[in-house]
Design a protein around this motif. Structure first.
Motif, PDB file in Angstrom:
ATOM      1  N   PRO A  38       0.834  -1.201   0.000  1.00 43.87           N
ATOM      2  CA  PRO A  38       0.000   0.000   0.000  1.00 43.87           C
ATOM      3  C   PRO A  38       0.872   1.256   0.000  1.00 43.87           C
ATOM      4  O   PRO A  38       2.056   1.188   0.322  1.00 43.87           O
ATOM      5  CB  PRO A  38      -0.801  -0.126   1.296  1.00 43.87           C
ATOM      6  CG  PRO A  38       0.098  -0.907   2.202  1.00 43.87           C
ATOM      7  CD  PRO A  38       0.818  -1.878   1.313  1.00 43.87           C
ATOM      8  N   SER A  39       0.293   2.371  -0.351  1.00 39.32           N
ATOM      9  CA  SER A  39       1.070   3.611  -0.391  1.00 39.32           C
ATOM     10  C   SER A  39       1.488   4.002   1.027  1.00 39.32           C
ATOM     11  O   SER A  39       0.804   3.695   2.007  1.00 39.32           O
ATOM     12  CB  SER A  39       0.247   4.737  -1.024  1.00 39.32           C
ATOM     13  OG  SER A  39      -0.938   4.975  -0.281  1.00 39.32           O
ATOM     14  N   ILE A  40       2.638   4.677   1.131  1.00 38.42           N
ATOM     15  CA  ILE A  40       3.157   5.058   2.453  1.00 38.42           C
ATOM     16  C   ILE A  40       2.223   6.076   3.117  1.00 38.42           C
ATOM     17  O   ILE A  40       1.930   5.976   4.315  1.00 38.42           O
ATOM     18  CB  ILE A  40       4.585   5.612   2.318  1.00 38.42           C
ATOM     19  CG1 ILE A  40       5.535   4.477   1.896  1.00 38.42           C
ATOM     20  CG2 ILE A  40       5.054   6.239   3.628  1.00 38.42           C
ATOM     21  CD1 ILE A  40       6.956   4.913   1.646  1.00 38.42           C
ATOM     22  N   ILE A  41       1.734   7.045   2.336  1.00 45.10           N
ATOM     23  CA  ILE A  41       0.762   8.002   2.867  1.00 45.10           C
ATOM     24  C   ILE A  41      -0.619   7.352   2.801  1.00 45.10           C
ATOM     25  O   ILE A  41      -1.093   7.020   1.717  1.00 45.10           O
ATOM     26  CB  ILE A  41       0.766   9.315   2.057  1.00 45.10           C
ATOM     27  CG1 ILE A  41       2.171   9.930   2.023  1.00 45.10           C
ATOM     28  CG2 ILE A  41      -0.245  10.298   2.640  1.00 45.10           C
ATOM     29  CD1 ILE A  41       2.705  10.328   3.376  1.00 45.10           C
ATOM     30  N   PRO A  42      -1.276   7.129   3.914  1.00 45.71           N
ATOM     31  CA  PRO A  42      -2.573   6.435   3.888  1.00 45.71           C
ATOM     32  C   PRO A  42      -3.683   7.318   3.341  1.00 45.71           C
ATOM     33  O   PRO A  42      -3.514   8.529   3.151  1.00 45.71           O
ATOM     34  CB  PRO A  42      -2.802   6.092   5.368  1.00 45.71           C
ATOM     35  CG  PRO A  42      -2.031   7.120   6.123  1.00 45.71           C
ATOM     36  CD  PRO A  42      -0.836   7.454   5.284  1.00 45.71           C
ATOM     37  N   GLU A  43      -4.822   6.715   3.085  1.00 42.77           N
ATOM     38  CA  GLU A  43      -5.983   7.443   2.594  1.00 42.77           C
ATOM     39  C   GLU A  43      -6.499   8.392   3.680  1.00 42.77           C
ATOM     40  O   GLU A  43      -6.464   8.080   4.869  1.00 42.77           O
ATOM     41  CB  GLU A  43      -7.095   6.466   2.203  1.00 42.77           C
ATOM     42  CG  GLU A  43      -6.736   5.519   1.072  1.00 42.77           C
ATOM     43  CD  GLU A  43      -6.632   6.230  -0.261  1.00 42.77           C
ATOM     44  OE1 GLU A  43      -7.214   7.322  -0.390  1.00 42.77           O
ATOM     45  OE2 GLU A  43      -5.982   5.682  -1.170  1.00 42.77           O
ATOM     46  N   LYS A  44      -7.032   9.541   3.231  1.00 43.16           N
ATOM     47  CA  LYS A  44      -7.569  10.513   4.192  1.00 43.16           C
ATOM     48  C   LYS A  44      -8.836   9.992   4.861  1.00 43.16           C
ATOM     49  O   LYS A  44      -9.104  10.319   6.018  1.00 43.16           O
ATOM     50  CB  LYS A  44      -7.861  11.842   3.490  1.00 43.16           C
ATOM     51  CG  LYS A  44      -6.631  12.646   3.121  1.00 43.16           C
ATOM     52  CD  LYS A  44      -7.038  14.002   2.537  1.00 43.16           C
ATOM     53  CE  LYS A  44      -5.805  14.832   2.194  1.00 43.16           C
ATOM     54  NZ  LYS A  44      -6.176  16.168   1.662  1.00 43.16           N
ATOM     55  N   THR A  45      -9.608   9.236   4.108  1.00 38.85           N
ATOM     56  CA  THR A  45     -10.839   8.681   4.665  1.00 38.85           C
ATOM     57  C   THR A  45     -10.833   7.167   4.535  1.00 38.85           C
ATOM     58  O   THR A  45     -10.159   6.603   3.670  1.00 38.85           O
ATOM     59  CB  THR A  45     -12.076   9.246   3.951  1.00 38.85           C
ATOM     60  OG1 THR A  45     -12.022   8.885   2.562  1.00 38.85           O
ATOM     61  CG2 THR A  45     -12.125  10.774   4.082  1.00 38.85           C
ATOM     62  N   ILE A  46     -11.636   6.540   5.382  1.00 40.94           N
ATOM     63  CA  ILE A  46     -11.761   5.083   5.358  1.00 40.94           C
ATOM     64  C   ILE A  46     -13.237   4.725   5.501  1.00 40.94           C
ATOM     65  O   ILE A  46     -14.042   5.535   5.994  1.00 40.94           O
ATOM     66  CB  ILE A  46     -10.949   4.421   6.497  1.00 40.94           C
ATOM     67  CG1 ILE A  46     -11.434   4.932   7.865  1.00 40.94           C
ATOM     68  CG2 ILE A  46      -9.455   4.658   6.322  1.00 40.94           C
ATOM     69  CD1 ILE A  46     -10.836   4.175   9.039  1.00 40.94           C
ATOM     70  N   PRO A  47     -13.634   3.504   5.071  1.00 35.90           N
ATOM     71  CA  PRO A  47     -15.025   3.085   5.281  1.00 35.90           C
ATOM     72  C   PRO A  47     -15.333   2.998   6.777  1.00 35.90           C
ATOM     73  O   PRO A  47     -14.515   2.527   7.568  1.00 35.90           O
ATOM     74  CB  PRO A  47     -15.080   1.701   4.620  1.00 35.90           C
ATOM     75  CG  PRO A  47     -13.942   1.687   3.659  1.00 35.90           C
ATOM     76  CD  PRO A  47     -12.870   2.511   4.287  1.00 35.90           C
ATOM     77  N   ASP A  48     -16.516   3.479   7.144  1.00 36.28           N
ATOM     78  CA  ASP A  48     -16.941   3.439   8.546  1.00 36.28           C
ATOM     79  C   ASP A  48     -17.198   1.984   8.945  1.00 36.28           C
ATOM     80  O   ASP A  48     -18.114   1.337   8.404  1.00 36.28           O
ATOM     81  CB  ASP A  48     -18.225   4.256   8.711  1.00 36.28           C
ATOM     82  CG  ASP A  48     -18.671   4.331  10.167  1.00 36.28           C
ATOM     83  OD1 ASP A  48     -18.042   3.676  11.018  1.00 36.28           O
ATOM     84  OD2 ASP A  48     -19.656   5.044  10.449  1.00 36.28           O
ATOM     85  N   PRO A  49     -16.416   1.424   9.866  1.00 38.31           N
ATOM     86  CA  PRO A  49     -16.607   0.011  10.234  1.00 38.31           C
ATOM     87  C   PRO A  49     -17.937  -0.244  10.943  1.00 38.31           C
ATOM     88  O   PRO A  49     -18.380  -1.392  11.025  1.00 38.31           O
ATOM     89  CB  PRO A  49     -15.414  -0.262  11.167  1.00 38.31           C
ATOM     90  CG  PRO A  49     -15.028   1.067  11.703  1.00 38.31           C
ATOM     91  CD  PRO A  49     -15.312   2.051  10.611  1.00 38.31           C
ATOM     92  N   ASP A  50     -18.582   0.815  11.444  1.00 36.46           N
ATOM     93  CA  ASP A  50     -19.847   0.647  12.167  1.00 36.46           C
ATOM     94  C   ASP A  50     -21.071   0.847  11.268  1.00 36.46           C
ATOM     95  O   ASP A  50     -22.200   0.645  11.717  1.00 36.46           O
ATOM     96  CB  ASP A  50     -19.914   1.634  13.337  1.00 36.46           C
ATOM     97  CG  ASP A  50     -18.803   1.388  14.365  1.00 36.46           C
ATOM     98  OD1 ASP A  50     -18.476   0.203  14.580  1.00 36.46           O
ATOM     99  OD2 ASP A  50     -18.259   2.362  14.907  1.00 36.46           O
ATOM    100  N   ASP A  51     -20.833   1.240  10.027  1.00 36.26           N
ATOM    101  CA  ASP A  51     -21.951   1.479   9.124  1.00 36.26           C
ATOM    102  C   ASP A  51     -22.478   0.141   8.596  1.00 36.26           C
ATOM    103  O   ASP A  51     -21.694  -0.713   8.172  1.00 36.26           O
ATOM    104  CB  ASP A  51     -21.497   2.376   7.972  1.00 36.26           C
ATOM    105  CG  ASP A  51     -22.662   2.930   7.180  1.00 36.26           C
ATOM    106  OD1 ASP A  51     -23.803   2.840   7.673  1.00 36.26           O
ATOM    107  OD2 ASP A  51     -22.422   3.451   6.073  1.00 36.26           O
ATOM    108  N   LYS A  52     -23.795  -0.052   8.611  1.00 36.18           N
ATOM    109  CA  LYS A  52     -24.402  -1.306   8.175  1.00 36.18           C
ATOM    110  C   LYS A  52     -25.360  -1.049   7.009  1.00 36.18           C
ATOM    111  O   LYS A  52     -26.043  -0.029   6.967  1.00 36.18           O
ATOM    112  CB  LYS A  52     -25.174  -1.968   9.319  1.00 36.18           C
ATOM    113  CG  LYS A  52     -24.362  -2.190  10.585  1.00 36.18           C
ATOM    114  CD  LYS A  52     -23.210  -3.161  10.366  1.00 36.18           C
ATOM    115  CE  LYS A  52     -22.423  -3.375  11.666  1.00 36.18           C
ATOM    116  NZ  LYS A  52     -21.243  -4.253  11.458  1.00 36.18           N
ATOM    117  N   LYS A  53     -25.428  -1.994   6.100  1.00 35.69           N
ATOM    118  CA  LYS A  53     -26.334  -1.866   4.960  1.00 35.69           C
ATOM    119  C   LYS A  53     -27.782  -2.017   5.428  1.00 35.69           C
ATOM    120  O   LYS A  53     -28.112  -2.983   6.143  1.00 35.69           O
ATOM    121  CB  LYS A  53     -26.012  -2.938   3.907  1.00 35.69           C
ATOM    122  CG  LYS A  53     -26.867  -2.832   2.645  1.00 35.69           C
ATOM    123  CD  LYS A  53     -26.414  -3.791   1.562  1.00 35.69           C
ATOM    124  CE  LYS A  53     -26.752  -5.222   1.894  1.00 35.69           C
ATOM    125  NZ  LYS A  53     -26.501  -6.127   0.757  1.00 35.69           N
TER     126      LYS A  53
END
Length: 541
Positions: free
Chosen positions: A219-234
């Motif tokens: 993966p890139s050394i600089i991580p993504e600014k945002t990530i998927p919310d682990p608590d969000d449910k469909k």
């Protein structure tokens, strides 16, 4: 002739001494931090791991055909671990760093690594004798090949300044490992000021990358600014179906789902000259019952079957049956047509939230290098490491390559060319090289999927066995073309053809299998073993 060979040996020895003195002078008068030519034994300078997993024996050995020594992997199918601690850790932050070493795969490399690990300072209590695959490293660099893997690794372990965790960042699209058995030199040039990385193989640049580029490391050394919310449910009512069966559709009245796919061709006629009264196979008239055949012990003897010679000139023999043809009324199982789903909401994805471990840097935080280690598992022996260098000056690295690697490589390459010429293969090499380059690229195509490993194995086999190259290349092309056609046009599903066998024929087939009618070799072998046993018993009696 002997005098000439002796003079040549003396000249080579003298040249080796001059090169040794030249390299020693370069390294002692330059900014090189570490250099080992292995002219002297490694014992006492390098520490062999005492971990019980690493049973491979290291040897101080000459490179095949040279007076030059190196560090040798001496046994197959073993794990190896050896390490050399630097006098003081090397800081990579402020100056260009050169990592360089030679490797010769004297027996080739089918599955194994030939890379170096540049260890960061270890925790208190760590000992070089405990060196293993868990010992933390800053950089891993060098050849690795097994199955679908064929690359010159460059892996950076970088510490996230927010959470303190280390992540392996792999160089994307690294160079491939040369497939011959010659000496090759691998160079990594790290320039922290520009965040640049350059990978050289035999002094030629094969890859240039930027440490902070999102495309150059995975993966890139600089991580993504945002990530998927682990608590969000469909949501339960979220419909991801773009199309659905038409609920108003009705099966046509004339749609017969039970109509067979194939029917008898009533218009077909038995070909003229078909020999219905002749069997397809007859007993071999020239076959004789062995003199020592015992019906009680061996069973009733039956002559082996051969093809009926009368059928060779006829369109066919035996009972003629009408062939099957496609049923024009066949429609298969009815399915309602698909329509646009009015409730379609698209593919659900969790909402994005700020990445709590996000950070940004102008330059990577390189950990210092405190030791150089080789920790590998390999199925091949004969891997020879030599001229390991850590330095700050590209000119010094080039001088060492020219003085140590180049003379050996030129000798080995000339010998290879002479061997190819003597076998008449030199004329094909230019064409083959171009073909292999293309085939290696083809093997990376994503649609090959699980067949990628098989294609790579065929390419490697073709390169190692020149006399089979043409046939194997054809096989590779056939495999790739077949997969391509399936991807483009899809596979055609054929209906099952029902084959009816008369009871009498079925019984005859089973009897043949029991008696060996379709397995004469096994039947004869069994009878021969029994008869031999009887002969031996008679001799004893």
């Amino acid at each position: 002739m002997e005098e000439r060979e002796q003079r040549m040996r003396c000249s080579l020895l003298f040249a080796a001494l001059l090169i040794g003195c030249f390299v020693t002078q370069i390294c002692s008068s330059s900014d090189s931090i570490f250099y080992d030519s292995f002219d002297e034994s490694f014992e006492g300078r390098w520490i062999v791991s005492e971990n019980e997993d690493y049973s491979g024996v290291w040897q101080h050995s000459k490179s095949d055909g040279h007076e030059d020594y190196g560090l040798l992997v001496s046994e197959k199918a073993r794990k190896y671990a050896i390490v050399k601690e630097l006098e003081k850790p090397l800081d990579l932050q402020d100056t260009t760093t050169i990592l360089q070493f030679e490797v010769r795969l004297q027996q080739g490399l089918e599955c194994g690594g030939a890379y170096l690990k540049y260890l960061r300072p270890q925790d208190s209590g760590w000992s070089a004798k405990l060196f293993n695959n868990e010992s933390p490293y800053s950089i891993m660099f060098g050849p690795d090949k097994c199955g679908a893997t064929n690359k010159v690794h460059f892996i950076l372990k970088h510490k996230n300044p927010i959470n303190g965790e280390y992540t392996e960042h792999h160089l994307t699209s690294p160079p491939s490992v040369p497939s011959d058995k010659l000496t090759h030199v691998y160079t990594a040039i790290i320039n922290p000021g520009d965040n640049d990385l350059r990978i050289l193989v035999d002094g030629k640049e094969k890859k240039k990358a930027n440490f902070l580029s999102t495309e150059d490391f995975q993966p890139s050394i600089i991580p993504e600014k945002t990530i998927p919310d682990p608590d969000d449910k469909k949501p339960k009512d979220w419909d991801e179906r773009a199309k659905i069966p038409d609920p108003d559709a009705v099966k046509p009245e004339d749609w017969d789902e039970n109509a067979p796919m194939e029917i008898l061709d009533e218009e077909a006629e038995m070909p003229e000259g078909w020999l219905e009264s002749e069997p397809e196979e007859i007993e071999d008239p020239e076959s004789l019952k062995p003199e020592d055949w015992d019906d009680e012990e061996d069973g009733e003897w039956e002559a082996p079957k051969i093809e009926n010679p009368k059928c060779e000139s006829a369109p066919g023999c035996g009972e003629w049956k009408r062939p099957m043809k496609r049923n024009p009324d066949y429609k298969g199982k009815w399915h309602a047509p698909l329509i646009e789903n009015p409730n379609y909401k698209g593919i659900w994805k969790p909402r994005q939230i700020p990445n709590p471990n996000y950070f940004t840097l102008e330059n990577p935080n390189f950990d210092p290098i405190a030791a150089v280690g080789i920790e590998i598992w390999t199925m091949q022996d004969g891997i020879l490491f030599d001229n390991i260098l850590i330095g700050n000056d590209e000119k010094v690295a080039k001088s060492i390559r020219d003085a140590t690697w180049k003379p050996k490589f030129l000798v080995e390459d000339e010998k290879r060319k002479a061997e190819e010429k003597s076998t008449g293969l030199d004329g094909l090499k230019g064409i083959q090289k171009a073909v292999f380059d293309v085939l290696y690229k083809i093997a990376e195509l994503p649609f090959l999927g699980e067949r990628k490993t098989k294609v790579l194995e065929l390419v490697d086999k073709a390169k190692e066995q020149p006399n089979l190259t043409v046939g194997l290349m054809v096989s590779i092309v056939v495999v790739v073309c077949s997969i391509s056609l399936k991807v483009l046009f899809g596979g055609k599903k054929h209906g099952k053809v029902k084959v009816e066998v008369e009871d009498g024929k079925k019984d005859e087939g089973e009897r043949k299998m029991r008696k060996g009618g379709n397995n004469e070799d096994d039947h004869d072998a069994t009878g021969a073993r029994k008869r031999n046993a009887r002969r031996e018993q008679r001799q004893v009696d």
